[in-house]
Design a protein around this motif. Structure first.
Motif, PDB file in Angstrom:
ATOM      1  N   SER A  35       0.897  -1.283  -0.098  1.00  0.00           N
ATOM      2  CA  SER A  35       0.073  -0.140  -0.061  1.00  0.00           C
ATOM      3  C   SER A  35       0.995   1.485  -0.068  1.00  0.00           C
ATOM      4  N   GLU A  38       2.424   1.604  -3.515  1.00  0.00           N
ATOM      5  CA  GLU A  38       1.447   1.994  -4.531  1.00  0.00           C
ATOM      6  C   GLU A  38       1.200   3.468  -4.250  1.00  0.00           C
ATOM      7  N   VAL A  39       0.643   4.027  -3.196  1.00  0.00           N
ATOM      8  CA  VAL A  39       0.520   5.068  -3.089  1.00  0.00           C
ATOM      9  C   VAL A  39       1.653   6.192  -3.261  1.00  0.00           C
ATOM     10  N   LEU A  83      -6.565   4.155  -1.412  1.00  0.00           N
ATOM     11  CA  LEU A  83      -6.535   2.908  -2.365  1.00  0.00           C
ATOM     12  C   LEU A  83      -7.834   2.559  -2.765  1.00  0.00           C
ATOM     13  N   LYS A  84      -8.615   2.365  -1.734  1.00  0.00           N
ATOM     14  CA  LYS A  84      -9.873   2.149  -1.881  1.00  0.00           C
ATOM     15  C   LYS A  84     -10.936   3.035  -1.142  1.00  0.00           C
TER      16      LYS A  84
END
Length: 176
Positions: A35, A38-39, A83-84
């Motif tokens: 996470s 990705e961010v 992310l979501k």
């Protein structure tokens, strides 16, 4: 806000967003979870953004108690990245200059500030966490503890900070 401890100012690169944080950090560490990677890539891809990820894919963080942090200017420039949509973890970016400011686990009692937002004088990181998720081909030195997941030491430090806060989970003052 001062508790007799050092008070620092964590600002974005252009200075429009500024946090004031008092007291010593809970800890400083490096995170390699997917996470954060990705961010971190997403935030670094914004126009004019600063670096979030280290060369080895890790994110250098400094954790503070939420009750010792407040946004004193520029909260209108903060935007969250999740992310979501339902994720309890939001990374806050200062859109005025595309500076990654901090990670807020909304269900937690701590504030995770990106290291490059905190002025000097900090102790060295003491642990690398979530190293099982580090990028392929990255070998980590043994200069500090390398934990495949979240360590008991990490969890104990968070628990002790929460105990000192009376088991409260405050919002970050001044942050929407």
């Amino acid at each position: 806000m001062s508790r007799g401890d050092r008070t620092i100012s964590a600002a974005c690169r252009c200075g429009k967003v500024r946090l004031e944080i008092s007291g010593a950090p809970i800890l400083r560490g490096l995170c390699y979870c997917t996470s954060c990677q990705e961010v971190g890539r997403r935030l670094q891809a914004l126009p004019g953004a600063d670096e979030v990820l280290g060369r080895d894919g890790g994110t250098d963080y400094v954790l503070y108690r939420k009750d010792r942090a407040r946004c004193v200017s520029g909260s209108e420039h903060l935007e969250e990245h999740r992310l979501k949509p339902e994720s309890p973890t939001r990374r806050m970016n200062a859109r005025c200059c595309n500076t990654a400011m901090f990670l807020d686990f909304t269900r937690g009692h701590w504030l995770t500030v990106y290291r490059n937002r905190v002025p000097g004088g900090l102790p060295q990181p003491t642990m690398r966490m979530m190293t099982a998720e580090r990028p392929n081909g990255v070998d980590l030195p043994e200069d500090m503890a390398n934990y495949r997941g979240l360590s008991g030491k990490f969890m104990l430090k968070l628990l002790l900070a929460w105990l000192a806060m009376g088991f409260r989970r405050p919002a970050i003052e001044g942050v929407p």
